[in-house]
Design a protein around this motif. Sequence first.
Motif, mmCIF file in Angstrom:
data_model
loop_
_atom_site.group_PDB
_atom_site.id
_atom_site.type_symbol
_atom_site.label_atom_id
_atom_site.label_comp_id
_atom_site.label_asym_id
_atom_site.label_seq_id
_atom_site.Cartn_x
_atom_site.Cartn_y
_atom_site.Cartn_z
ATOM 1 N N GLN A 16 -24.415 -41.261 8.154
ATOM 2 C CA GLN A 16 -23.012 -42.092 8.807
ATOM 3 C C GLN A 16 -21.588 -41.823 7.340
ATOM 4 N N GLU A 17 -21.248 -41.583 7.210
ATOM 5 C CA GLU A 17 -19.760 -41.749 6.406
ATOM 6 C C GLU A 17 -18.429 -41.112 7.756
ATOM 7 N N GLU A 18 -17.610 -41.905 6.435
ATOM 8 C CA GLU A 18 -17.023 -41.657 6.844
ATOM 9 C C GLU A 18 -15.437 -40.925 7.389
ATOM 10 N N ALA A 19 -14.453 -41.027 8.110
ATOM 11 C CA ALA A 19 -13.632 -39.356 7.990
ATOM 12 C C ALA A 19 -13.408 -39.231 7.200
ATOM 13 N N ALA A 20 -13.404 -37.296 6.935
ATOM 14 C CA ALA A 20 -13.190 -37.007 5.086
ATOM 15 C C ALA A 20 -12.046 -36.644 5.962
ATOM 16 N N ALA A 21 -10.875 -36.232 4.162
ATOM 17 C CA ALA A 21 -9.393 -35.888 4.788
ATOM 18 C C ALA A 21 -9.446 -34.660 5.422
ATOM 19 N N PRO A 22 -8.305 -33.905 5.459
ATOM 20 C CA PRO A 22 -8.526 -32.892 6.211
ATOM 21 C C PRO A 22 -8.766 -31.368 5.492
ATOM 22 N N ILE A 23 -8.197 -31.494 4.048
ATOM 23 C CA ILE A 23 -8.534 -30.254 3.357
ATOM 24 C C ILE A 23 -9.744 -30.264 2.853
ATOM 25 N N LEU A 24 -10.636 -31.492 2.718
ATOM 26 C CA LEU A 24 -11.783 -31.952 2.422
ATOM 27 C C LEU A 24 -12.484 -30.697 3.422
ATOM 28 N N LEU A 25 -11.963 -31.601 4.807
ATOM 29 C CA LEU A 25 -12.719 -30.974 5.944
ATOM 30 C C LEU A 25 -13.067 -29.348 5.977
ATOM 31 N N ARG A 26 -12.112 -28.752 5.801
ATOM 32 C CA ARG A 26 -12.104 -27.954 5.860
ATOM 33 C C ARG A 26 -12.025 -26.208 4.712
ATOM 34 N N ALA A 27 -12.677 -27.745 3.388
ATOM 35 C CA ALA A 27 -13.112 -27.220 2.888
ATOM 36 C C ALA A 27 -14.910 -26.592 2.586
ATOM 37 N N ALA A 28 -14.992 -28.105 3.162
ATOM 38 C CA ALA A 28 -16.749 -28.079 3.793
ATOM 39 C C ALA A 28 -16.703 -26.771 4.491
ATOM 40 N N ARG A 29 -16.183 -26.266 6.024
ATOM 41 C CA ARG A 29 -16.412 -25.148 6.884
ATOM 42 C C ARG A 29 -15.972 -24.011 6.303
ATOM 43 N N ALA A 30 -15.811 -24.067 4.960
ATOM 44 C CA ALA A 30 -15.383 -23.202 3.947
ATOM 45 C C ALA A 30 -16.960 -23.217 3.299
ATOM 46 N N ALA A 31 -17.307 -23.368 3.464
ATOM 47 C CA ALA A 31 -18.552 -23.677 1.996
ATOM 48 C C ALA A 31 -19.534 -23.137 3.072
ATOM 49 N N GLY A 32 -19.147 -23.667 4.298
ATOM 50 C CA GLY A 32 -20.582 -23.648 5.386
ATOM 51 C C GLY A 32 -21.422 -22.715 5.542
ATOM 52 N N PHE A 33 -21.035 -21.457 5.199
ATOM 53 C CA PHE A 33 -21.599 -20.212 4.791
ATOM 54 C C PHE A 33 -22.694 -19.688 4.203
ATOM 55 N N LEU A 34 -22.785 -21.245 3.103
ATOM 56 C CA LEU A 34 -23.310 -20.843 2.036
ATOM 57 C C LEU A 34 -24.972 -21.459 2.519
ATOM 58 N N THR A 35 -25.468 -22.041 3.620
ATOM 59 C CA THR A 35 -26.654 -22.501 4.150
ATOM 60 C C THR A 35 -27.665 -21.181 3.894
ATOM 61 N N ARG A 36 -26.686 -20.339 5.079
ATOM 62 C CA ARG A 36 -27.423 -19.309 5.237
ATOM 63 C C ARG A 36 -28.696 -18.781 4.056
ATOM 64 N N PHE A 37 -28.127 -18.771 3.372
ATOM 65 C CA PHE A 37 -29.030 -18.454 2.213
ATOM 66 C C PHE A 37 -30.308 -19.212 1.347
ATOM 67 N N ASP A 38 -31.244 -18.787 1.180
ATOM 68 C CA ASP A 38 -32.213 -19.115 0.417
ATOM 69 C C ASP A 38 -32.440 -20.445 -0.853
ATOM 70 N N PHE A 39 -31.704 -20.144 -1.617
ATOM 71 C CA PHE A 39 -31.231 -20.768 -2.729
ATOM 72 C C PHE A 39 -31.187 -22.471 -2.136
ATOM 73 N N VAL A 40 -29.857 -21.904 -0.914
ATOM 74 C CA VAL A 40 -29.446 -23.160 -0.215
ATOM 75 C C VAL A 40 -29.986 -24.279 -0.131
ATOM 76 N N ARG A 41 -31.102 -23.440 0.617
ATOM 77 C CA ARG A 41 -32.393 -24.282 1.251
ATOM 78 C C ARG A 41 -32.956 -24.975 -0.129
ATOM 79 N N LYS A 42 -33.015 -24.241 -0.669
ATOM 80 C CA LYS A 42 -33.755 -25.151 -1.997
ATOM 81 C C LYS A 42 -33.167 -26.072 -2.708
ATOM 82 N N MET A 43 -32.056 -26.153 -2.571
ATOM 83 C CA MET A 43 -31.143 -27.288 -3.214
ATOM 84 C C MET A 43 -30.463 -27.852 -2.233
ATOM 85 N N GLU A 44 -30.434 -28.183 -1.539
ATOM 86 C CA GLU A 44 -30.434 -28.897 -0.082
ATOM 87 C C GLU A 44 -31.741 -30.070 -0.960
ATOM 88 N N ARG A 45 -33.150 -29.220 -0.457
ATOM 89 C CA ARG A 45 -34.384 -30.393 -0.512
ATOM 90 C C ARG A 45 -33.788 -31.122 -1.836
#
Length: 303
Positions: free
Chosen positions: A31-60
Amino acid sequence: MFSIALGVSVLRSLERKKVLGFLAQLEQRPQEEAAAPILLRAARAAGFLTRFDFVRKMERAVMQAGTNTQLRQVAILSLALTAGGAAVGFLLRGLLPSPTGSLLLAAVGGAIPILRVRMRRAKRIKAFEAQFPDALEFLSRSMLAGHAFTSSLQLLTEEAPEPLAGVFRNASNEIQLGAPLAGALAKLSEQIPLLDVRFFVSAVLLQQSSGGNLADILYKLAYVVRERFRLAGEVRGASAHGRLTSMILIFMPIALAIFLCVTNPDYLLTFAYQPEGRFLLIAAVCGQVVGHLIIQRIVNIKV
């Protein structure tokens, strides 16, 4: 009566929060607090990175580091430091080659959050590995005293230090919430990717399906792990000369450069003002890093 009712409502609220926390751990969505709009937009912009295999390894790796940080936060920080490094390289274009300096500083800035996560992961796994034999002996003694495996696991979470207590607490909470033992232990072995942990999980699951004296098995496994630590210490002592050589080869050029800067500064001005000198300086730093990594792989003997 009003005081009793108020106390009961407070206890129910605390229990509800505890259960919600357990469910958040199971879903791996803290559970997290509501993020600031600029951080939320940056997080959505970085969402495409989860499609790559090295990102899954980094998430682990982020999960194994045992922090409350999420992968998107690491990605946003890495992108910000990459942009900052490129900007600093552009501002220092008089001292560093224009494209090379910006690219080098951008790569260094972007790698800092990733290296920090990996260092915390390695530190946590090393601490767990050192505490694991004591945990196995604790479980063995607890079961010899008449406790069930799940009860012994709960007692271990109350007595053991971190990070071992946190890892086993997650498994114990999953079992209490109704998750199968095999799934909880499989998740434990995913959080701590050690061969000894896989042996422990295999022993417990084999005993659950086929029977046997699990307390004796865990005691013998603890003995084997301690003997491996002893052998690893002997190997580390035998390879101390190679590690010392690596340190000398890394720090000797740095010490020589500092000595020349103090005694004869004009001798090194070529590296600062000539393009060829700056290129040679960057090549020397890269060569030092590559040589250090090669020597570390040679002297790091797995046991």
